[in-house]
Design an enzyme around this catalytic site. Structure first.
Site, PDB file in Angstrom:
ATOM      1  N   TYR A   1     -13.224  15.883  -3.159  1.00 18.78           N
ATOM      2  CA  TYR A   1     -12.221  15.082  -3.846  1.00 18.78           C
ATOM      3  C   TYR A   1     -12.500  15.182  -5.350  1.00 18.78           C
ATOM      4  O   TYR A   1     -13.312  14.442  -5.919  1.00 18.78           O
ATOM      5  CB  TYR A   1     -12.243  13.610  -3.388  1.00 18.78           C
ATOM      6  CG  TYR A   1     -12.005  13.411  -1.897  1.00 18.78           C
ATOM      7  CD1 TYR A   1     -11.368  14.398  -1.139  1.00 18.78           C
ATOM      8  CD2 TYR A   1     -12.385  12.247  -1.250  1.00 18.78           C
ATOM      9  CE1 TYR A   1     -11.149  14.225   0.221  1.00 18.78           C
ATOM     10  CE2 TYR A   1     -12.167  12.070   0.114  1.00 18.78           C
ATOM     11  CZ  TYR A   1     -11.561  13.070   0.835  1.00 18.78           C
ATOM     12  OH  TYR A   1     -11.347  12.895   2.188  1.00 18.78           O
TER      13      TYR A   1
HETATM   14  N1  LIG Z   1     -11.638  14.242   6.769  1.00 21.60           N
HETATM   15  C1  LIG Z   1     -10.597  14.750   6.177  1.00 21.60           C
HETATM   16  O1  LIG Z   1     -10.382  15.974   6.172  1.00 21.60           O
HETATM   17  C2  LIG Z   1      -9.628  13.824   5.511  1.00 21.60           C
HETATM   18  C3  LIG Z   1      -8.355  14.284   5.193  1.00 21.60           C
HETATM   19  C4  LIG Z   1      -7.461  13.394   4.608  1.00 21.60           C
HETATM   20  C5  LIG Z   1      -7.849  12.089   4.350  1.00 21.60           C
HETATM   21  N2  LIG Z   1      -9.111  11.682   4.642  1.00 21.60           N
HETATM   22  C6  LIG Z   1      -9.553  10.288   4.363  1.00 21.60           C
HETATM   23  O2  LIG Z   1      -8.554   9.371   4.757  1.00 21.60           O
HETATM   24  C7  LIG Z   1      -8.130   8.609   3.633  1.00 21.60           C
HETATM   25  C8  LIG Z   1      -6.668   8.247   3.758  1.00 21.60           C
HETATM   26  O3  LIG Z   1      -5.896   9.396   3.964  1.00 21.60           O
HETATM   27  P1  LIG Z   1      -4.533   9.704   3.199  1.00 21.60           P
HETATM   28  O4  LIG Z   1      -4.602   9.184   1.810  1.00 21.60           O
HETATM   29  O5  LIG Z   1      -4.256  11.126   3.465  1.00 21.60           O
HETATM   30  O6  LIG Z   1      -3.433   8.938   4.029  1.00 21.60           O
HETATM   31  P2  LIG Z   1      -2.986   7.432   4.333  1.00 21.60           P
HETATM   32  O7  LIG Z   1      -4.089   6.500   4.274  1.00 21.60           O
HETATM   33  O8  LIG Z   1      -2.206   7.578   5.563  1.00 21.60           O
HETATM   34  O9  LIG Z   1      -1.946   7.147   3.158  1.00 21.60           O
HETATM   35  C9  LIG Z   1      -2.370   6.721   1.879  1.00 21.60           C
HETATM   36  C10 LIG Z   1      -1.151   6.539   1.021  1.00 21.60           C
HETATM   37  O10 LIG Z   1      -0.307   5.565   1.583  1.00 21.60           O
HETATM   38  C11 LIG Z   1       0.314   4.813   0.586  1.00 21.60           C
HETATM   39  N3  LIG Z   1      -0.005   3.411   0.838  1.00 21.60           N
HETATM   40  C12 LIG Z   1      -1.106   2.890   1.425  1.00 21.60           C
HETATM   41  N4  LIG Z   1      -0.970   1.574   1.560  1.00 21.60           N
HETATM   42  C13 LIG Z   1       0.239   1.243   1.060  1.00 21.60           C
HETATM   43  C14 LIG Z   1       0.960   0.035   0.919  1.00 21.60           C
HETATM   44  N5  LIG Z   1       0.470  -1.114   1.353  1.00 21.60           N
HETATM   45  N6  LIG Z   1       2.184   0.075   0.342  1.00 21.60           N
HETATM   46  C15 LIG Z   1       2.729   1.242  -0.070  1.00 21.60           C
HETATM   47  N7  LIG Z   1       2.088   2.407   0.032  1.00 21.60           N
HETATM   48  C16 LIG Z   1       0.864   2.420   0.593  1.00 21.60           C
HETATM   49  C17 LIG Z   1      -0.198   5.305  -0.760  1.00 21.60           C
HETATM   50  O11 LIG Z   1       0.794   6.231  -1.186  1.00 21.60           O
HETATM   51  P3  LIG Z   1       1.136   6.511  -2.711  1.00 21.60           P
HETATM   52  O12 LIG Z   1       0.055   7.436  -3.132  1.00 21.60           O
HETATM   53  O13 LIG Z   1       2.491   7.167  -2.658  1.00 21.60           O
HETATM   54  O14 LIG Z   1       1.098   5.197  -3.423  1.00 21.60           O
HETATM   55  C18 LIG Z   1      -1.476   6.026  -0.363  1.00 21.60           C
HETATM   56  O15 LIG Z   1      -1.765   7.107  -1.222  1.00 21.60           O
HETATM   57  C19 LIG Z   1      -8.494   9.452   2.412  1.00 21.60           C
HETATM   58  O16 LIG Z   1      -8.622   8.694   1.244  1.00 21.60           O
HETATM   59  C20 LIG Z   1      -9.802  10.049   2.875  1.00 21.60           C
HETATM   60  O17 LIG Z   1     -10.842   9.113   2.711  1.00 21.60           O
HETATM   61  C21 LIG Z   1      -9.985  12.520   5.232  1.00 21.60           C
END
Ligand SMILES: NC(=O)c1ccc[n+]([C@@H]2O[C@H](COP(=O)([O-])OP(=O)(O)OC[C@H]3O[C@@H](n4cnc5c(N)ncnc54)[C@H](OP(=O)(O)O)[C@@H]3O)[C@@H](O)[C@H]2O)c1
Length: 323
Positions: free
Chosen positions: A62
């Protein structure tokens, strides 16, 4: 004054302390964009702590260490033993470079141990076992307490387990991406491996906030996501609209439904969600307290089942295949 909401924790044989059902995802901490200031990140972590979140997830990739450094800085105000800190590293070919890589994460995060360290991705035909041996060496030295993998198939996991003990698998799981239900989830359950979901809100799609004409901005990693492909997104958008109608009808929000649906799966220990502000994390914490009937969750599964068949099997949502 009303008492702050305290979110549930699940106990498992994996960790010495119960882990919050909601994990705080740190990938947004890799960079700042025009929507972001450091204070938002600090406030989000503060709000998470106050509500009892004790699971924090980041990775070296990241922002090439930047995400770890910012995340570590924001966490440094809190007593280290009170939270479970996880990071990840891409596949290394050798044992020594693995140990050096773990030490780099420790420096970035300004801590002397990590509760959990993952191999972030498998890579081509590279043998993951030397890296696993390196991680076991780190465990022996007390640099890390548990070992995890992410984005590995059952077959790749079987090979890896010849070289050490995998405690946790982190996998993409949400109402739009359920390909691990058939193999990896039952495999982990059978072998006592803890499971964390990532992209639990399908990269934000399950907030219902992206309109049908939405395309992620230039520079947003979501541009590579299978969900936003021009041939896929319209179908997803329609299914999410149907889920939203169900949420409205049942007096809940879509985030409440999406989280309740994931947490109904007993194999999932903690669902990782990213948040860019204290407002977002507070809303997500609040969402955990909704009471959603089984009937609504079953109807949600039906919509998801229908959608499932239309999403191309790209292996992972990022269409990313490291060599
Ligand atoms: N192991 C891996 O390969 C891998 C891959 C991906 C992710 N991850 C982990 O999983 C975490 C989360 O994944 P992700 O960011 O891909 O997906 P997510 O948690 O499904 O979605 C996060 C996004 O949802 C929106 N959001 C969250 N809460 C909200 C709310 N209450 N109201 C409005 N919008 C909201 C935000 O979008 P906006 O940005 O548009 O505000 C945020 O960036 C990452 O930070 C990481 O730690 C791991």
């Amino acid at each position: 004054m009303t008492a702050p909401l305290q979110i549930a924790k699940r106990t498992s044989h994996v960790f010495h302390q119960p882990i919050s059902v909601l994990g705080f995802g740190g990938s947004l901490y890799a960079s700042f964009d025009e929507r972001q200031v450091l204070q938002d990140f600090k406030d989000a972590i503060q709000a998470a702590f106050e509500a009892g979140i004790n699971h924090f997830d980041t990775a070296q990739s990241y922002g090439d260490g930047q995400g770890e450094r910012i995340f570590g800085g924001c966490l440094s105000h809190f007593e280290r033993e009170r939270y479970i800190l996880a990071s990840k590293m891409l596949l290394k070919k050798g044992k020594d470079e693995t140990v050096e890589g773990v030490k780099a994460s420790l420096r970035n995060l300004a801590t002397n141990y990590l509760d959990l360290f993952y191999i972030h991705w498998p890579a081509g035909n590279t043998d993951p076992r030397p890296m696993m041996e390196g991680l076991e060496e780190c465990r022996r030295q007390g640099l890390i307490r548990h070992i995890g993998v992410s984005n590995f198939s059952v077959e790749q996991l079987e090979v890896l387990r010849e070289a050490g003990t995998v405690d946790v698998v982190q996998l993409c799981y949400n109402l739009l991406w359920r390909r691990h239900e058939e193999d990896l989830i039952p495999y982990c359950a059978k072998h006592g491996i803890g499971i964390f979901s990532y992209s639990s809100l399908a990269q934000g799609i399950l907030t219902g906030k992206y309109p049908k004409e939405y395309q992620p901005a230039e520079g947003d990693a979501r541009r590579n996501s299978v969900f936003f492909r021009p041939d896929v997104w319209p179908t997803i958008s329609d299914a999410v609209a149907a889920m939203q109608r169900l949420a409205d009808e049942s007096g809940a929000t879509l985030v409440e439904l999406a989280m309740a649906w994931l947490l109904r799966q007993p194999a999932i220990l903690s669902i990782i969600v990213g948040a860019r502000s204290s407002t977002q994390i507070r809303r997500n914490i609040q969402a955990l307290f909704a009471s959603i009937s089984d009937n609504v969750l079953d109807r949600l599964t039906d919509i998801s089942d229908e959608l499932k068949a239309t999403i191309p099997d790209t292996g992972n949502i990022f269409q990313y295949y490291p060599e």
